[in-house]
Design a protein around this motif. Structure first.
Motif, PDB file in Angstrom:
ATOM      1  N   ASN A 139     120.080  41.883  12.455  1.00 46.68           N
ATOM      2  CA  ASN A 139     119.641  41.842  11.062  1.00 46.68           C
ATOM      3  C   ASN A 139     119.279  40.403  10.741  1.00 46.68           C
ATOM      4  OD1 ASN A 139     119.209  42.503   8.298  1.00 46.68           O
ATOM      5  ND2 ASN A 139     121.253  41.687   7.810  1.00 46.68           N
ATOM      6  N   CYS A 140     118.004  40.103  10.644  1.00 48.71           N
ATOM      7  CA  CYS A 140     117.626  38.740  10.269  1.00 48.71           C
ATOM      8  C   CYS A 140     117.872  38.532   8.780  1.00 48.71           C
ATOM      9  CB  CYS A 140     116.158  38.454  10.613  1.00 48.71           C
ATOM     10  SG  CYS A 140     115.937  38.083  12.364  1.00 48.71           S
ATOM     11  N   LEU A 183     116.869  33.399   9.832  1.00 51.97           N
ATOM     12  CA  LEU A 183     115.425  33.298  10.059  1.00 51.97           C
ATOM     13  C   LEU A 183     114.899  32.416   8.927  1.00 51.97           C
ATOM     14  CD1 LEU A 183     113.029  34.281  11.780  1.00 51.97           C
ATOM     15  CD2 LEU A 183     112.841  36.225  10.240  1.00 51.97           C
ATOM     16  N   ILE A 191     107.567  32.407   7.535  1.00 54.52           N
ATOM     17  CA  ILE A 191     108.551  32.436   8.617  1.00 54.52           C
ATOM     18  C   ILE A 191     108.225  31.318   9.607  1.00 54.52           C
ATOM     19  CG2 ILE A 191     109.377  33.810  10.578  1.00 54.52           C
ATOM     20  CD1 ILE A 191     110.217  34.911   7.835  1.00 54.52           C
ATOM     21  N   PRO A 239     107.961  37.531   4.349  1.00 56.45           N
ATOM     22  CA  PRO A 239     108.880  38.674   4.408  1.00 56.45           C
ATOM     23  C   PRO A 239     108.185  40.017   4.180  1.00 56.45           C
ATOM     24  CG  PRO A 239     109.946  36.850   3.301  1.00 56.45           C
ATOM     25  CD  PRO A 239     108.512  36.419   3.565  1.00 56.45           C
ATOM     26  N   ILE A 242     107.013  41.525   7.251  1.00 57.47           N
ATOM     27  CA  ILE A 242     108.056  42.031   8.138  1.00 57.47           C
ATOM     28  C   ILE A 242     108.504  43.411   7.689  1.00 57.47           C
ATOM     29  CG2 ILE A 242     110.354  41.560   9.081  1.00 57.47           C
ATOM     30  CD1 ILE A 242     109.797  38.568   8.647  1.00 57.47           C
ATOM     31  N   TYR A 243     108.636  43.576   6.372  1.00 61.71           N
ATOM     32  CA  TYR A 243     109.025  44.896   5.867  1.00 61.71           C
ATOM     33  C   TYR A 243     107.976  45.946   6.223  1.00 61.71           C
ATOM     34  CZ  TYR A 243     112.521  42.432   3.047  1.00 61.71           C
ATOM     35  OH  TYR A 243     113.573  41.662   2.629  1.00 61.71           O
ATOM     36  N   VAL A 260     114.860  43.011  16.517  1.00 61.16           N
ATOM     37  CA  VAL A 260     115.263  42.799  15.122  1.00 61.16           C
ATOM     38  C   VAL A 260     115.012  44.111  14.418  1.00 61.16           C
ATOM     39  CG1 VAL A 260     114.837  41.487  13.013  1.00 61.16           C
ATOM     40  CG2 VAL A 260     114.649  40.366  15.252  1.00 61.16           C
ATOM     41  N   SER A 262     116.311  44.914  11.218  1.00 61.78           N
ATOM     42  CA  SER A 262     116.241  44.860   9.747  1.00 61.78           C
ATOM     43  C   SER A 262     116.101  43.416   9.288  1.00 61.78           C
ATOM     44  CB  SER A 262     117.482  45.506   9.101  1.00 61.78           C
ATOM     45  OG  SER A 262     118.666  44.891   9.554  1.00 61.78           O
ATOM     46  N   LEU A 263     115.621  43.267   8.085  1.00 61.48           N
ATOM     47  CA  LEU A 263     115.490  41.945   7.463  1.00 61.48           C
ATOM     48  C   LEU A 263     116.233  42.009   6.134  1.00 61.48           C
ATOM     49  CD1 LEU A 263     114.213  39.087   7.286  1.00 61.48           C
ATOM     50  CD2 LEU A 263     112.309  40.156   6.074  1.00 61.48           C
ATOM     51  N   ASN A 264     117.177  41.134   5.968  1.00 59.99           N
ATOM     52  CA  ASN A 264     117.956  41.133   4.728  1.00 59.99           C
ATOM     53  C   ASN A 264     118.528  42.510   4.434  1.00 59.99           C
ATOM     54  OD1 ASN A 264     117.402  38.394   4.180  1.00 59.99           O
ATOM     55  ND2 ASN A 264     115.449  38.931   3.252  1.00 59.99           N
TER      56      ASN A 264
END
Lengths: 313, 313, 313, 313, 313, 313
Positions: A139-140, A183, A191, A239, A242-243, A260, A262-264
């Protein structure tokens, strides 16, 4: 006991210590590289040493050694240490170059001039605990700490002046949940990299990594180009991108590639390691003759991996 | 031989070396203070140690020592070393705190946990060659390298992650002429500090130093407030203001105050050390019972200064 | 049932709904104020309405109502609703002003022109769960989301175009621990405000709040000036300053003042609500005749507070 | 009377009103899409709904509806309203999603949870007065108001927190002349978008639109790629580039494409709608079976357009 | 015919022309001052010349003339021209200093070295049409063009490299209405100055002018300090502050002070010249023995003003 | 004596002087082009004049002349001057356009309206001393002075408002060593251009020049595209990239191409003029029938070059 190469001599690992009067400890004035082997063969060692030479040039350390001489030194320390390693160990080298004792302290009883210090330790130290991440993914998390832009501190120079990396790690450790890796955004909101790894998304079948501006030019990152026959693109990644991505992964020398997911805390794609990620990792494993994921997972289980676990039909 | 205090023990100075696996050498993750004595009495030691505690707190090194314990350690090392010093030497302490061995390297045969390392050496090492600057003044030069703003790397934390300071110094060494010292702008174009010293102008009788934003809060800088009974102001200082100033000077622990007589080769005021600068320096010397300028100039001539050279009528 | 004042008429609260074709729902084009009473007397209502007029002027809503007319409307709705309230309730007003139906949608069967909508509800709704914070204090957390600087979106205009406030709140909810409240940095790295509250530190006996640049000019914030007879200063406050502060607190209309006892999990001062904070809160309570803390804590316990709980010896 | 779809029910348009206690009216916390039909067939509805899902994901509204369910709801409201429309009307949908009643206001007599609100009205409302612009072109004006960069408020999320769009429009209304439309720069001085439309220049036969950084990813904008078989490029566009361009135009769902014939009053190309613009518009019209320009101009004249006015030889 | 002083000689005004090979015309490399008289007595001439010397020093023009020599030259040209002036004229001096012929062009038949050029013309040229503004006030307009910050081009150096001032003026001329004057923001969104004038607001009886960062240090601006016995403050002024101010005005040498009655068309205070503005202007007039407003308005009417029109009871 | 074309008339070069009341000398409000000939034939004159027209358009000088009329004027002045030139001279034109006398000064006895001024002088004036640089190469130095970004002052408009170019030159003259030329960074830390030349690196056989953002669009720069059949790329170039490059060079009209052999004193490639640089220069020489390097070096030796020195086998 493991030995460390220090300006041409081999010394015990526990003696590999730098004087508090060395410029390295005054300004973070040390450049370095860290490598790994596959089946005990160093991977991309020449590329690492050429990047090291660029770092040395940029910070103007007056070191005369050539890439070939540095390479010879690397092999010398590997040869000395290999008997100490497990048969399934890989050699992780840390090659440090310092400017040496500051002239202010010339009366201290310590040799003058630049220091080249090459240590060699089992890769499993670095990858400890990472085995499960090949399955769960990372999870970044984007911390408040921003990357320092290259105009102020050049991240393409692999130096030890990187307190902000550590601050980012500490910050992310305050987040709920597990497997959180930092990240970093640059001040423009794009990023850059994590503290020690490059970042990729995959969108419509194309791996995309940030523009070369504010991140180290990773050797693993560049190897993705080779593996994907150049079908990789560079972009400003925010971001939002990325989503919207199908997959994401990070690259670094010790673990090569980790997914990776998930992000946040928001799932990327279906929230599982991506299929293209897995394909590239398999292809990498095949190229180097080591099942990268299996090796690290075996180490984590305390098991032994033979030197030739990975064979492709 | 000089001794160094290391986590409670005294070790020879040449042994004061930090493992390459310590966080200090991975990230510049070491905070520090450097002090001096006047007539062998430490100056503002408590203020230095309190600032050190702030640095430790900010970077979250889990160190338990109190300011009092740190102070006791400082005096322990001074007492041990004083017999090695010349009678006219002053004690310069360097107090380093590292987070210690990174957990990755826990199998290396090195103690774990934070390290407190206090070394003690003659102040004349640091001031060597500065004697003449009290008369000629410094030419400050603004390099292309900008200060990293506090939002990215807090300069009020006195850390060793400061490669950009060294880069500024190297850049300024490319300039023509002598006595060039770097003076850094932040990205907004305002004066911050030099690599290791604070900056003041004097305009219409008032010392003015930059806003507290992007510079270390210097203990010598703050002492100017005491000496001037608070008649000091803070401002955004741009190069234009320096060209327009009556005088300028820099402050730092080892030399206390040095005059700045030009910026980028353009004279400030009449291009000579200013009269108000000289008054403050004299007053400082009187307060501490040491003729600061004479002491450093005597050292530079290789001469000896008695412990009580400075007496005021 | 509670009533809402809408362009001169009282309508049921559940009918206080704004057309999806109103500019308020197209652009966040609504300015507002929220007030509270002490012992049922509105506090600083005139100041709130004057600030509302400034917001209206800035965004150019062509509303003709004067501050006096707005005030009369406020009292009209309070009078209508008071019988519905508990004896120990306080009146919290929400005064919204929209530009009205966008001309594109003029054929929708909805009145045209600006809307003034004043609703009135028990303050205990807003303070629910805050009672314990007077004792534990808040842990402020700095999210990655930065405050939008005034040059792009003026925070001194109290508008509803503030999605970034919500994003900051959501981000901080991902942090470990309890009582986490967002505290936003501007892009320069200085503290601005939280989503709905102003921020203060206390250092050496002086309350310090951020420069007026990138934050709402809080009416509670300004009242601290009155309570401290002007001994308040403005500064660029960075996280470093907060770690170094003796105390910290936030201000907002519903809870007046809440202590901040840590930042990003690092204790401020001794990690407890500060003594000067407590003194100011007591003085505020005395001025308004309501024990602010006791009132909110009583509501949280579901208990009843009489109208005159607070008496000073 | 027109009906609006609200969480599964059809209600009269005048009842499509959102509680003042809904998060939408607290923070601009509503995401949305607006579509149109050609000959009553929705255009790119799937793309709109997928973008809506991305917005929902980004702002973390816990909505369960799938794209298919959303689409079904859209058709339900179209079917209900079509009898109310003129035969030559097109259906413009506005699909709003709010997070719902803030928990603070849970005692208000209003349903909880997210709201999906789909309204449907004649496209001619939106295009009223635009007919002549197909012939005269627009004069784009760059206001002092800058676009908020994505690092602070993501414009790719189509939210209602966009007061700065309205401020840009108001500012441009102060300019002399007619047909002035705002075109916003980001803080770096590059063109982003107008409040509700994307921007293109044409240079040497290639349509060029800004990098994806600081603007909504327009669905009409992306359709230009399809119409031009991908011969479109992305660039940082500064005003200088526009003055040097051969043609310019804007895109948005209601009017598809409008020519921009000057910037800040300086002619672009020969100051007339460009020939390539006209070709693309014709091709678009052909693809959708509606003469886009004629339809809007006919509506402006109050006339009637048949459903099949546009035929190509 | 009017004469111009050129490096010690008087030449006819129409001959005061600078070679196209002069650095002034290559880089805008000319610094200057413009003054005025009251009753034919130069006002603050010394301050102007000292500022000129600072400009010369900053841009490193190797000119030897002292302030006294420059002053003598000024009076020489005034004496020569006065017989050509109307009795009620005031002397406006323009003092230009160029670096001289670029060495590239040394073969052109033109003298080498810096040029000092002092011209002298009736002030009424500059103030033409301004008379009515004392009554109507100015509408300040904020253009999209931002001020160049001092870190890139120092505005405190009064140079001729200021194309952006002209661009701001041109932009503001596109706005509707009359009496529009440009007022420039810096990239941070704070008021700097107009192209040729400083800006003040008055709030609660205190004149406030921007911080000294990004604007010329106006001599008229500084004179306001004298007239107000120092009760003037410096602040970051944003448009919001102007809308909230009680009064506003601009200062410059030719007209001294003109009221600003609106910003971007929104009234400041009651939209009329402020009473404190009028008081200060009266006091200024009294100090210099000239009714500033009456003089300029009389010139505008084509009338004659006697040398002593202004007497105070 | 050489003549200058001024609004249709030929006047002596020493008379080509611009009134101090011209807008050119008030604001740097003059746009220009400078060209050269090869064998007395103007090179890319049309491209220069078209760029001039863009500059005129951008700054809104109301000039009616067409590119053809401007070209005719250029040839008129060349024809008039050629007899004054050496047989081996090349014609360097300087084409200046000013807005003309400011209306404030309408009573000065000087013609009104825009001025077009075309002067013509031997190219050897400009290239004097550059001959040796073809062999030694230039040391580019990055000054502290940053380029003004296009958002504040458009460098693609070739105007005379460029004091910052001169400041960069002055700053670089303070550096040690010889052949130092300024190379400016923009505030983001990317290479823009030198004061009067564009910059290229060569990496892996590809010439790379900065993105078009913050630099003049050089006509010589663009010609490199032609010579390299388009194999040129654009990138954000940071100092790191230059240190890593194989070669570097600058381009400008007078000298076409000069090698850059070091940056800040650090060698680029092997520290000698690069082989690809030399190839391109030879190819350029061949295209124009002049050995560019030999011609400039001959001039520097005071020798004569025939008109046809350069012949290819």
């Amino acid at each position: 006991m493991r030995q460390v190469w220090w300006n041409g001599k081999l010394i015990p690992e526990s003696e590999a210590r730098i004087s508090i009067y060395d410029s390295a400890l005054m300004f973070g004035d040390m450049v370095f590289e860290m490598t790994r082997s596959f089946n005990k063969l160093q991977f991309k060692l020449k590329e690492h040493l050429e990047r090291l030479k660029q770092s040395i040039k940029y910070v103007r350390i007056p070191l005369e050694m050539t890439v070939d001489e540095l390479r010879a030194a690397c092999y010398e320390v590997i040869d000395a240490n290999d008997p100490e390693f497990e048969p399934d160990d890989e050699h992780r080298l840390m090659i440090n170059v310092t400017r040496g004792l500051l002239s202010t302290y010339k009366d201290v009883d310590i040799p003058k001039g630049p220091n080249v210090i090459i240590s060699d330790f089992p890769l499993r130290w670095t990858t400890a605990g990472m085995g499960k991440l090949f399955d769960t993914g990372i999870n970044c998390v984007i911390p408040s700490q921003r990357a320092i832009p290259a105009s102020l501190l050049e991240p393409k120079v692999k130096s030890r002046s990187r307190m902000h990396y550590l601050m980012a790690n500490i910050e992310v450790a305050q987040h709920k949940g597990e497997n959180n890796w930092a990240l970093m955004l640059d001040p423009d909101g794009f990023i850059t990299e994590g503290p020690g790894y490059n970042f990729f998304i995959i969108k419509d079948g194309v791996p995309i990594t940030p523009h070369e501006r504010n991140a180290l030019r990773g050797i693993s990152q560049r190897y993705i180009y080779e593996l994907c026959i150049g079908i990789v693109s560079r972009a400003n990644i925010a971001p939002y991108d990325i989503y919207e991505a199908d997959e994401a992964f990070v690259t670094a020398t010790p673990f090569c590639m980790l997914p990776v997911t998930s992000l946040n805390g928001i799932a990327i794609g279906d929230g599982k390691p991506g299929s293209m990620y897995s394909e590239i990792l398999k292809y990498w494993s095949k190229q180097v003759g080591v099942d990268i994921k299996a090796q690290i997972q075996t180490w984590d289980r305390g098991g032994n991996v033979g030197a030739s676990t990975y064979s492709f039909k």
